[in-house]
Motif scaffolding. Structure first.
Motif, PDB file in Angstrom:
ATOM      1  N   ILE A 176       0.878  -1.171   0.000  1.00 12.66           N
ATOM      2  CA  ILE A 176       0.000   0.000   0.000  1.00 12.66           C
ATOM      3  C   ILE A 176       0.911   1.215   0.000  1.00 12.66           C
ATOM      4  O   ILE A 176       1.671   1.434   0.944  1.00 12.66           O
ATOM      5  CB  ILE A 176      -0.910   0.013   1.235  1.00 12.66           C
ATOM      6  CG1 ILE A 176      -1.725  -1.282   1.313  1.00 12.66           C
ATOM      7  CG2 ILE A 176      -1.830   1.232   1.203  1.00 12.66           C
ATOM      8  CD1 ILE A 176      -2.412  -1.488   2.647  1.00 12.66           C
ATOM      9  N   ARG A 177       0.852   1.981  -1.074  1.00 13.16           N
ATOM     10  CA  ARG A 177       1.718   3.152  -1.210  1.00 13.16           C
ATOM     11  C   ARG A 177       0.846   4.397  -1.247  1.00 13.16           C
ATOM     12  O   ARG A 177      -0.071   4.491  -2.049  1.00 13.16           O
ATOM     13  CB  ARG A 177       2.563   3.057  -2.476  1.00 13.16           C
ATOM     14  CG  ARG A 177       3.469   1.828  -2.509  1.00 13.16           C
ATOM     15  CD  ARG A 177       4.343   1.822  -3.744  1.00 13.16           C
ATOM     16  NE  ARG A 177       5.235   0.675  -3.773  1.00 13.16           N
ATOM     17  CZ  ARG A 177       4.945  -0.490  -4.353  1.00 13.16           C
ATOM     18  NH1 ARG A 177       3.784  -0.638  -4.970  1.00 13.16           N
ATOM     19  NH2 ARG A 177       5.808  -1.486  -4.328  1.00 13.16           N
ATOM     20  N   THR A 178       1.158   5.346  -0.396  1.00 16.28           N
ATOM     21  CA  THR A 178       0.372   6.568  -0.349  1.00 16.28           C
ATOM     22  C   THR A 178       1.268   7.784  -0.535  1.00 16.28           C
ATOM     23  O   THR A 178       2.329   7.881   0.084  1.00 16.28           O
ATOM     24  CB  THR A 178      -0.425   6.668   0.974  1.00 16.28           C
ATOM     25  OG1 THR A 178      -1.168   7.879   0.984  1.00 16.28           O
ATOM     26  CG2 THR A 178       0.476   6.600   2.185  1.00 16.28           C
ATOM     27  N   VAL A 179       0.857   8.667  -1.409  1.00 18.57           N
ATOM     28  CA  VAL A 179       1.585   9.909  -1.677  1.00 18.57           C
ATOM     29  C   VAL A 179       0.893  11.032  -0.925  1.00 18.57           C
ATOM     30  O   VAL A 179      -0.278  11.343  -1.181  1.00 18.57           O
ATOM     31  CB  VAL A 179       1.635  10.215  -3.181  1.00 18.57           C
ATOM     32  CG1 VAL A 179       2.357  11.534  -3.431  1.00 18.57           C
ATOM     33  CG2 VAL A 179       2.320   9.087  -3.942  1.00 18.57           C
ATOM     34  N   ILE A 180       1.614  11.624   0.036  1.00 18.58           N
ATOM     35  CA  ILE A 180       1.064  12.681   0.881  1.00 18.58           C
ATOM     36  C   ILE A 180       1.739  14.027   0.602  1.00 18.58           C
ATOM     37  O   ILE A 180       1.200  15.078   0.922  1.00 18.58           O
ATOM     38  CB  ILE A 180       1.248  12.327   2.378  1.00 18.58           C
ATOM     39  CG1 ILE A 180       0.964  10.850   2.621  1.00 18.58           C
ATOM     40  CG2 ILE A 180       0.321  13.158   3.266  1.00 18.58           C
ATOM     41  CD1 ILE A 180       1.440  10.358   3.965  1.00 18.58           C
ATOM     42  N   ASN A 181       2.927  13.980   0.009  1.00 16.02           N
ATOM     43  CA  ASN A 181       3.673  15.205  -0.279  1.00 16.02           C
ATOM     44  C   ASN A 181       2.806  16.150  -1.111  1.00 16.02           C
ATOM     45  O   ASN A 181       2.438  15.821  -2.248  1.00 16.02           O
ATOM     46  CB  ASN A 181       4.953  14.849  -1.048  1.00 16.02           C
ATOM     47  CG  ASN A 181       5.846  16.048  -1.286  1.00 16.02           C
ATOM     48  OD1 ASN A 181       5.422  17.200  -1.183  1.00 16.02           O
ATOM     49  ND2 ASN A 181       7.094  15.795  -1.620  1.00 16.02           N
ATOM     50  N   PRO A 182       2.459  17.334  -0.584  1.00 18.54           N
ATOM     51  CA  PRO A 182       1.568  18.238  -1.323  1.00 18.54           C
ATOM     52  C   PRO A 182       2.139  18.678  -2.668  1.00 18.54           C
ATOM     53  O   PRO A 182       1.376  18.999  -3.585  1.00 18.54           O
ATOM     54  CB  PRO A 182       1.391  19.422  -0.360  1.00 18.54           C
ATOM     55  CG  PRO A 182       2.560  19.344   0.579  1.00 18.54           C
ATOM     56  CD  PRO A 182       2.873  17.896   0.722  1.00 18.54           C
ATOM     57  N   ASP A 183       3.461  18.681  -2.795  1.00 15.89           N
ATOM     58  CA  ASP A 183       4.072  19.083  -4.062  1.00 15.89           C
ATOM     59  C   ASP A 183       3.768  18.098  -5.191  1.00 15.89           C
ATOM     60  O   ASP A 183       3.931  18.435  -6.362  1.00 15.89           O
ATOM     61  CB  ASP A 183       5.591  19.208  -3.906  1.00 15.89           C
ATOM     62  CG  ASP A 183       5.989  20.330  -2.957  1.00 15.89           C
ATOM     63  OD1 ASP A 183       5.132  21.197  -2.680  1.00 15.89           O
ATOM     64  OD2 ASP A 183       7.147  20.331  -2.497  1.00 15.89           O
ATOM     65  N   LYS A 184       3.343  16.891  -4.837  1.00 15.07           N
ATOM     66  CA  LYS A 184       3.085  15.864  -5.842  1.00 15.07           C
ATOM     67  C   LYS A 184       1.595  15.673  -6.119  1.00 15.07           C
ATOM     68  O   LYS A 184       1.221  14.765  -6.862  1.00 15.07           O
ATOM     69  CB  LYS A 184       3.680  14.524  -5.385  1.00 15.07           C
ATOM     70  CG  LYS A 184       5.196  14.513  -5.313  1.00 15.07           C
ATOM     71  CD  LYS A 184       5.714  13.117  -5.000  1.00 15.07           C
ATOM     72  CE  LYS A 184       7.244  13.074  -5.062  1.00 15.07           C
ATOM     73  NZ  LYS A 184       7.759  11.707  -4.860  1.00 15.07           N
ATOM     74  N   LEU A 185       0.761  16.516  -5.526  1.00  8.77           N
ATOM     75  CA  LEU A 185      -0.691  16.316  -5.633  1.00  8.77           C
ATOM     76  C   LEU A 185      -1.414  17.457  -6.327  1.00  8.77           C
ATOM     77  O   LEU A 185      -2.601  17.333  -6.635  1.00  8.77           O
ATOM     78  CB  LEU A 185      -1.280  16.127  -4.235  1.00  8.77           C
ATOM     79  CG  LEU A 185      -0.762  14.919  -3.443  1.00  8.77           C
ATOM     80  CD1 LEU A 185      -1.274  14.980  -1.999  1.00  8.77           C
ATOM     81  CD2 LEU A 185      -1.164  13.612  -4.099  1.00  8.77           C
ATOM     82  N   GLY A 186      -0.734  18.558  -6.593  1.00  6.80           N
ATOM     83  CA  GLY A 186      -1.382  19.741  -7.147  1.00  6.80           C
ATOM     84  C   GLY A 186      -2.047  19.520  -8.487  1.00  6.80           C
ATOM     85  O   GLY A 186      -3.036  20.195  -8.811  1.00  6.80           O
ATOM     86  N   HIS A 187      -1.539  18.580  -9.290  1.00  6.29           N
ATOM     87  CA  HIS A 187      -2.142  18.342 -10.607  1.00  6.29           C
ATOM     88  C   HIS A 187      -3.482  17.618 -10.501  1.00  6.29           C
ATOM     89  O   HIS A 187      -4.237  17.565 -11.469  1.00  6.29           O
ATOM     90  CB  HIS A 187      -1.187  17.523 -11.483  1.00  6.29           C
ATOM     91  CG  HIS A 187      -0.870  16.165 -10.935  1.00  6.29           C
ATOM     92  ND1 HIS A 187      -0.013  15.975  -9.882  1.00  6.29           N
ATOM     93  CD2 HIS A 187      -1.301  14.932 -11.285  1.00  6.29           C
ATOM     94  CE1 HIS A 187       0.072  14.680  -9.611  1.00  6.29           C
ATOM     95  NE2 HIS A 187      -0.701  14.029 -10.443  1.00  6.29           N
TER      96      HIS A 187
END
Length: 312
Positions: free
Chosen positions: A279-290
């Motif tokens: 289970i991999r979760t991306v939380i870094n806001p820099d990677k979610l803006g798109h």
């Protein structure tokens, strides 16, 4: 001259999905891939000569640009705080019915992390050959190496990729059904229900880039992972969060949003042999803006903690 410019613009727009798909698989970043595609257009627009094949010229150009960007990005990734994951991709703009399975698998988090083991040249050659079926002649022109060198690079890359790939893959329908059960159990905070869906060596890993609250090490094992997930579900419920199941990097996953619809994180499931392996979760806001407007995770955590406190 105007007619030539219009023709080039039309050809570029037609090929843009392919160019983005190539760049994203080489770079693992949505923003970086979009920048590489834009730079490719600028070079095409200002090229003094008319290429015999727009596809060959543009594919070669975006590949070279991506290789150069990846070389500089390697340093930043080595200095990255915590685990590094690719920027989540919800929709791959390029489609090919005859290669749909390969395209989906090649953009998965697991595959992109395996590609990180390759050198920039190996990565580009592998992507062009194994994912998009380019000939070695086309690849040699794109990466400016001999055909023999490209064959060697492809063989090395394939060996590295095959060594890291799982032996058994679930079919898409099975993955979607299991993912549905997982998210139902998550919403209920059902520890037992979650545990039975997880592999014996399951891992839960978050990419926050040092910018968000997160566990500092991977959580391993079904019991520990299920307990952490149940705790996260309770925190998430307190802030009125919404789980939005959808494909993330071609695999079952979800976008987690706060009550205002802002993105908190993206989660992807690696499902094999009837169990969730990672289970991999991306939380870094820099990677979610798109994906959309990004929530303040720290504020969400404070709200959850305050909601948990008993009233005086």
């Amino acid at each position: 001259m105007r007619r030539v410019e219009e023709s080039r613009a039309e050809e570029f727009q037609e090929l843009r999905p392919l160019l983005f798909a190539i760049a994203y698989r080489i770079l693992g970043g949505v923003g970086e891939a979009e920048d590489a595609v834009q730079e490719t257009w600028l070079r095409y627009e200002t090229s003094p000569t008319e290429p015999r094949s727009a596809k060959a010229f543009l594919s070669a150009t975006v590949s070279r640009i991506s290789i150069d960007v990846l070389r500089s990005a390697r340093v930043r990734r080595e200095e990255y705080v915590g685990p590094w994951f690719p920027e989540p991709l919800l929709t791959d703009p390029y489609s090919d019915p005859e290669r749909s399975a390969e395209l989906a698998d090649s953009v998965s988090m697991a595959a992109l992390l395996l590609l990180e083991r390759l050198s920039p040249l190996e990565r580009a050659v592998f992507v062009l050959r194994e994912v998009f079926g380019f000939s070695f002649r086309e690849i040699a022109s794109a990466v400016e190496r001999s055909e023999a060198a490209c064959r060697q690079l492809a063989m090395q890359a394939r060996r590295h990729m095959d060594a890291g790939r799982p032996r058994f893959a679930a079919d898409r329908k099975e993955r979607e059904q299991l993912a549905g059960r997982f998210f139902d159990a998550f919403k209920e905070g059902d520890v037992d229900g979650l545990t039975e869906l997880l592999a014996a060596d399951v891992t839960l890993v978050g990419d926050g880039g040092g910018k968000t609250p997160q566990w500092t090490t991977s959580v391993i094992g079904p019991e520990d992972v299920a307990r952490v997930l149940a705790w996260l579900a309770s925190q998430f419920a307190r802030i009125g969060g919404v789980v939005e199941p959808q494909q993330v990097n071609g695999q079952p996953g979800a976008i987690f949003r706060d009550r205002d619809g802002k993105v908190l994180n993206a989660l992807a499931l690696d499902i094999l042999d009837g169990r969730i392996q990672a289970i991999r979760t991306v939380i870094n806001p820099d990677k979610l803006g798109h994906i959309g407007a990004v929530a303040d995770v720290w504020a969400a955590l404070r709200e959850a903690n305050q909601a948990h406190r008993p009233a005086n």
